[in-house]
Design a protein around this motif. Structure first.
Motif, PDB file in Angstrom:
ATOM      1  N   UNK A 231       0.838  -1.203   0.000  1.00  0.00           N
ATOM      2  CA  UNK A 231       0.000   0.000   0.000  1.00  0.00           C
ATOM      3  C   UNK A 231       0.867   1.246   0.000  1.00  0.00           C
ATOM      4  N   UNK A 232       1.907   1.240   0.839  1.00  0.00           N
ATOM      5  CA  UNK A 232       2.806   2.392   0.917  1.00  0.00           C
ATOM      6  C   UNK A 232       3.465   2.665  -0.426  1.00  0.00           C
ATOM      7  N   UNK A 233       3.946   1.615  -1.067  1.00  0.00           N
ATOM      8  CA  UNK A 233       4.593   1.763  -2.379  1.00  0.00           C
ATOM      9  C   UNK A 233       3.615   2.333  -3.400  1.00  0.00           C
ATOM     10  N   UNK A 234       2.365   1.841  -3.368  1.00  0.00           N
ATOM     11  CA  UNK A 234       1.361   2.307  -4.330  1.00  0.00           C
ATOM     12  C   UNK A 234       1.020   3.772  -4.105  1.00  0.00           C
ATOM     13  N   UNK A 235       0.846   4.171  -2.834  1.00  0.00           N
ATOM     14  CA  UNK A 235       0.536   5.574  -2.536  1.00  0.00           C
ATOM     15  C   UNK A 235       1.702   6.474  -2.956  1.00  0.00           C
ATOM     16  N   UNK A 236       2.920   6.023  -2.687  1.00  0.00           N
ATOM     17  CA  UNK A 236       4.092   6.812  -3.075  1.00  0.00           C
ATOM     18  C   UNK A 236       4.172   6.990  -4.591  1.00  0.00           C
ATOM     19  N   UNK A 237       3.835   5.936  -5.310  1.00  0.00           N
ATOM     20  CA  UNK A 237       3.843   6.024  -6.768  1.00  0.00           C
ATOM     21  C   UNK A 237       2.774   6.991  -7.265  1.00  0.00           C
ATOM     22  N   UNK A 238       1.631   6.983  -6.593  1.00  0.00           N
ATOM     23  CA  UNK A 238       0.534   7.869  -6.988  1.00  0.00           C
ATOM     24  C   UNK A 238       0.946   9.331  -6.860  1.00  0.00           C
ATOM     25  N   UNK A 239       1.523   9.701  -5.715  1.00  0.00           N
ATOM     26  CA  UNK A 239       1.895  11.110  -5.516  1.00  0.00           C
ATOM     27  C   UNK A 239       3.119  11.487  -6.330  1.00  0.00           C
ATOM     28  N   UNK A 240       3.943  10.493  -6.669  1.00  0.00           N
ATOM     29  CA  UNK A 240       5.078  10.762  -7.559  1.00  0.00           C
ATOM     30  C   UNK A 240       4.575  11.153  -8.943  1.00  0.00           C
TER      31      UNK A 240
END
Length: 299
Positions: A231-240
């Motif tokens: 989940x953390x990786x996915x959220x980070x990718x989204x805001x990136x």
């Protein structure tokens, strides 16, 4: 050089500016010159009409499409285009009349039936809109567009079972219809079917790896099923991919704060606070960001 040939050359020049370069001002000048030379060249009026729509010059767009109807009164597409101008200017009754005329001229015209359905939908008549979309499906059962529109209509009115059926019918006919996968994934997520939702958003991201909203949704699903690292990786990718994606920033902040509570690191806490304050600079009324900041302050 004869006049019609010169008109054609002006049209080609306008098309180059319009479609290839996106230079609408020069395209309009070329199309206008074309019409001066040959005022019966309907393609020039059509292209000008759509440029005027892009520019939100709806009166000029209306005039162009009315000219096309005058030149080609038996052309159903002319009425569809004219109806569209009425539709986007909220003149729904006039829009429906134009779409119905297109259908009179071409009884099997799926686009006209869908346009009628859509304008009825815009007026809030759910049941009649459903009927019209079903008519479009009956004309061409293999067409995906009317099924998708019907699914989205059901979805909007929280008719989830009906929406799922139609989204699945769309994907049965076109597995690459990503908007159907996206919407169906959202529905499954809302209904707690996380396994199917996960599959659908992964499918979307295989084709659209830069879809920030899909990454955020993938993060939400993983968070719900306890896969916090994913989940953390996915959220980070989204805001990136989209630094202004408010929801992803808040979601990432929430999951990072949970991690902070287990392994306290003041620098991480400050990063979370900074992220949430950034969200509030984008939208000062974001209540989720406000509540999470308050929770951090009270902790």
């Amino acid at each position: 050089m004869d006049t019609k040939r010169r008109a054609k050359e002006c049209f080609i020049k306008g098309y180059q500016h319009d479609v290839v370069e996106g230079d609408y001002e020069n395209a309009l000048e070329a199309y206008k010159e074309c019409i001066k030379l040959n005022n019966e060249l309907t393609d020039a009026y059509v292209n000008m009409g759509f440029i005027y729509i892009q520019k939100e010059d709806y009166d000029d767009a209306l005039e162009c499409f009315q000219q096309v109807v005058a030149l080609e009164p038996e052309n159903p597409e002319a009425y569809n285009n004219l109806g569209y101008v009425f539709e986007i200017t909220n003149r729904y009754s006039s829009a429906q009349q134009m779409y119905e005329q297109a259908l009179v001229l071409s009884p099997g015209n799926v686009e006209a039936v869908m346009n009628i359905a859509h304008v009825i939908e815009l007026q809030g008549d759910y049941f009649e809109a459903v009927t019209q979309y079903q008519k479009a499906i009956a004309i061409n059962p293999d067409a995906t567009a009317p099924r998708f529109c019907l699914a989205a209509l059901h979805d909007h009115y929280d008719m989830f079972d009906e929406a799922i059926i139609q989204y699945e019918e769309v994907l049965k006919r076109d597995p690459a219809y990503l908007k159907a996968s996206f919407n169906l994934g959202n529905l499954y997520f809302q209904l707690g079917n996380y396994k199917e939702a996960l599959i659908l958003f992964e499918r979307v991201l295989e084709s659209e790896p830069n879809n920030a909203e899909a990454w955020n949704n993938l993060g939400s699903i993983n968070e719900m099923i306890g896969n916090h690292d994913k989940a953390t990786i996915a959220y980070q990718q989204s805001v990136k991919l989209n630094q202004f994606q408010e929801e992803a920033h808040v979601n990432l902040s929430r999951i990072l704060f949970a991690q902070y509570q287990s392994h306290r690191d003041e620098s991480k806490k400050n990063e979370i606070i900074e992220r949430l304050n950034f969200v509030l600079t984008i939208n000062s009324k974001n209540t989720k960001a406000q509540k999470l900041l308050q929770k951090i302050a009270d902790h």
